[in-house]
Design an enzyme around this catalytic site. Structure first.
Site, mmCIF file in Angstrom:
data_model
loop_
_atom_site.group_PDB
_atom_site.id
_atom_site.type_symbol
_atom_site.label_atom_id
_atom_site.label_comp_id
_atom_site.label_asym_id
_atom_site.label_seq_id
_atom_site.Cartn_x
_atom_site.Cartn_y
_atom_site.Cartn_z
ATOM 1 N N ASP A 39 0.770 -1.248 0.000
ATOM 2 C CA ASP A 39 0.000 0.000 0.000
ATOM 3 C C ASP A 39 0.805 1.307 0.000
ATOM 4 O OD1 ASP A 39 -1.504 -2.127 0.871
ATOM 5 O OD2 ASP A 39 -2.182 -1.183 2.702
ATOM 6 N N GLU A 79 -10.333 -2.261 4.491
ATOM 7 C CA GLU A 79 -8.960 -1.809 4.746
ATOM 8 C C GLU A 79 -8.778 -0.424 4.127
ATOM 9 O OE1 GLU A 79 -6.205 -5.723 4.989
ATOM 10 O OE2 GLU A 79 -6.859 -5.286 2.969
#
Ligand code: FRU
Length: 501
Positions: free
Chosen positions: A52, A229
């Site tokens: 990420d 998330e």
């Protein structure tokens, strides 16, 4: 004696200059080296594992990109925050690792802000990172509360960080998956707002000083057990109006439109405490399989909302066939909102800065059955239009090994697609070889598209960015041929990017 010393000194200086020159000569050679599957204008770590984007923040003319990084392997492991900077969102400079795991745990995803008002007392304009500490030892010992939120600050523009000695600042309330804080300044209330993922929903908190946080609300889809998330909350102006709406972006770990994980959004309102939106209207930021954990840059000037995603999918990210490094970021994208009827649609466009990449036109064509042969096709941009009468259109990119990547429009089902079934190496995951579909999302009968290709990725922006499809693929040799089939009244322009030959 003085003479001897002076000649020793001269020889010493001479050898230093020689070493310096030889080092400098090596550099251009390295830069020219084209590594297999290394994209030319997307961010990749120089080596090892990345997932990420984290801590996206703009400060003093510099875009910061921190990211989930494991410097010891090309698969996921104890997470650090890697760091890169850019003045133009196109060319990125690698920086030293910003945050290392510590006794509280690994450094999971999070965000960064510029504390202009020195609310935290770390100094005026301190860069404050808020992230999840993931305590691996506690998890292994069977604990349920091994994820909690912490902060760290930098007074030198993100070069070095000091972790706050009062960490964690948000303790775990008894939720196993409790992570990925995204912080922003809420101007009307003059306080900080944080949204984080708490298993199957987003939770909201507020704080006057980034250290003391109060829970203020939550938003989720009742009865839906999918894991959330990397949420983000952004305020966007509806194009062509004075109306503002809030968009809750959230990544979802399974059952995205084309399988695996994906980034979704809800459009609604935020009253400074919690988000309200229609739970039945969950939309997708991207209909490809490879845009996950997409979040926005904080502190950007004006009303620009810029976003970046991780261009992979947990289904196969750790098995893709690159070895020196694993994973690439998407192109930076500018977000806006359009309203058609009663519906709001999030629009993503490649950031305007990417126009600096546009080099020479390779080919322009106003009709069907175009054939282009050029080695630059694997790393190019295409822009095209379709009429209501165009019917099915296919754009087929291929190489001398017979591998092909196809994208296009299917009139009968009124859908766009990317077909990577024969695009190249795909034996690392069953199901990677697939055809993915995206909707049209416009009431216009004329359609348009823009495509960016960069060695191992295609980003297809459909109808002004109302629909985006991002897919990765691994051809054993770059694509060098483009053929179109079908498509009455279509036109396409192809641009060579960054002077690639
Ligand atoms: C999303 C994610 C986050 C977590 C991080 C760990 O891809 O699972 O929820 O913080 O990756 O690397």
């Amino acid at each position: 004696m003085a003479n001897v010393l002076s000649s020793i000194l001269k020889m010493f200086l001479f050898s230093i200059v020689c070493i310096f020159l030889s080092c400098n000569q090596k550099k251009p050679q390295m830069e020219n080296m084209v590594e297999k599957w290394r994209p030319a204008y997307h961010f990749t770590p120089d080596s090892m594992w990345m997932n990420d984007p984290n801590g996206l923040v703009y400060a003093d003319g510099i875009y910061h990109l921190f990211y989930q990084f494991y410097p010891a392997s090309n698969v996921w492991g104890p997470m650090h925050w890697g760091h890169a900077t850019s003045a133009d969102l196109v060319k990125w400079d690698h920086q030293p690792i910003a945050l290392y795991p510590d006794s509280l745990g690994y450094i999971f995803s999070g965000s960064a802000v510029i504390d202009t008002g020195n609310t935290a007392g770390f100094g005026k304009n301190a860069m404050v990172a808020m992230f999840t500490h993931h305590n691996d030892k506690m998890e292994k010992a069977g604990s349920n509360v091994f994820q909690y939120q912490s902060i760290a600050f930098s007074n030198d523009g993100g070069k070095t960080f000091t972790k706050y000695d009062g960490n964690p600042v948000v303790k775990n309330p008894g939720i196993r998956d409790f992570r990925d804080p995204k912080v922003s300044w809420y101007a009307p209330g003059k306080y900080w707002v944080m949204v984080l993922a708490a298993y199957d929903r987003a939770k909201f908190y507020t704080s006057p000083d980034l250290k003391n946080w109060t829970p203020t609300g939550e938003f989720g889809i009742p009865g839906d057990d999918r894991l959330w998330e990397c949420p983000d909350l952004v305020k966007l102006k509806v194009e062509g109006s004075e109306e503002y709406k809030w968009v809750l972006i959230t990544s979802i770990q399974k059952r995205a439109p084309n399988g695996g994980n994906g980034t979704s959004y809800f459009v609604g309102d935020f009253d400074g405490k919690t988000f309200k939106g229609d739970v039945k209207k969950q939309r997708w930021v991207d209909y490809g399989t490879d845009n996950y954990a997409m979040v926005t840059w904080g502190n950007t000037s004006g009303e620009r909302t810029l976003a970046l995603g991780w261009m992979s999918n947990w289904l196969y990210a750790q098995n893709v066939p690159t070895t020196r490094w694993r994973s690439t970021m998407t192109l930076p994208r500018e977000l806006s909102l359009v309203k058609e009827g009663d519906d709001y649609t999030l629009v993503s466009k490649p950031a305007a800065e990417l126009m600096t990449l546009k080099n020479s036109k390779l080919e322009i064509k106003d009709d069907k059955n175009l054939l282009v042969e050029n080695k630059a096709l694997g790393q190019c941009k295409m822009a095209g239009t379709l009429k209501a009468t165009s019917g099915d259109v296919k754009y087929i990119l291929s190489n001398s090994k017979g591998e092909q990547l196809t994208f296009g429009y299917e009139a009968k089902t009124n859908r766009w697609f990317i077909d990577r079934t024969k695009a190249g190496v795909n034996n690392f995951f069953t199901g990677f070889a697939a055809k993915h579909y995206g909707p049209v999302m416009t009431q216009n009968t004329d359609q348009n598209f823009e495509v960016y290709l960069d060695a191992t990725s295609i980003e297809l922006f459909i109808n002004g960015g109302r629909v985006v499809m991002t897919d990765i693929f691994f051809p054993s040799e770059g694509y060098s041929k483009l053929k179109t089939t079908g498509g009455q009244n279509t036109s396409v322009v192809i641009f060579n990017l960054i002077g690639l030959k």
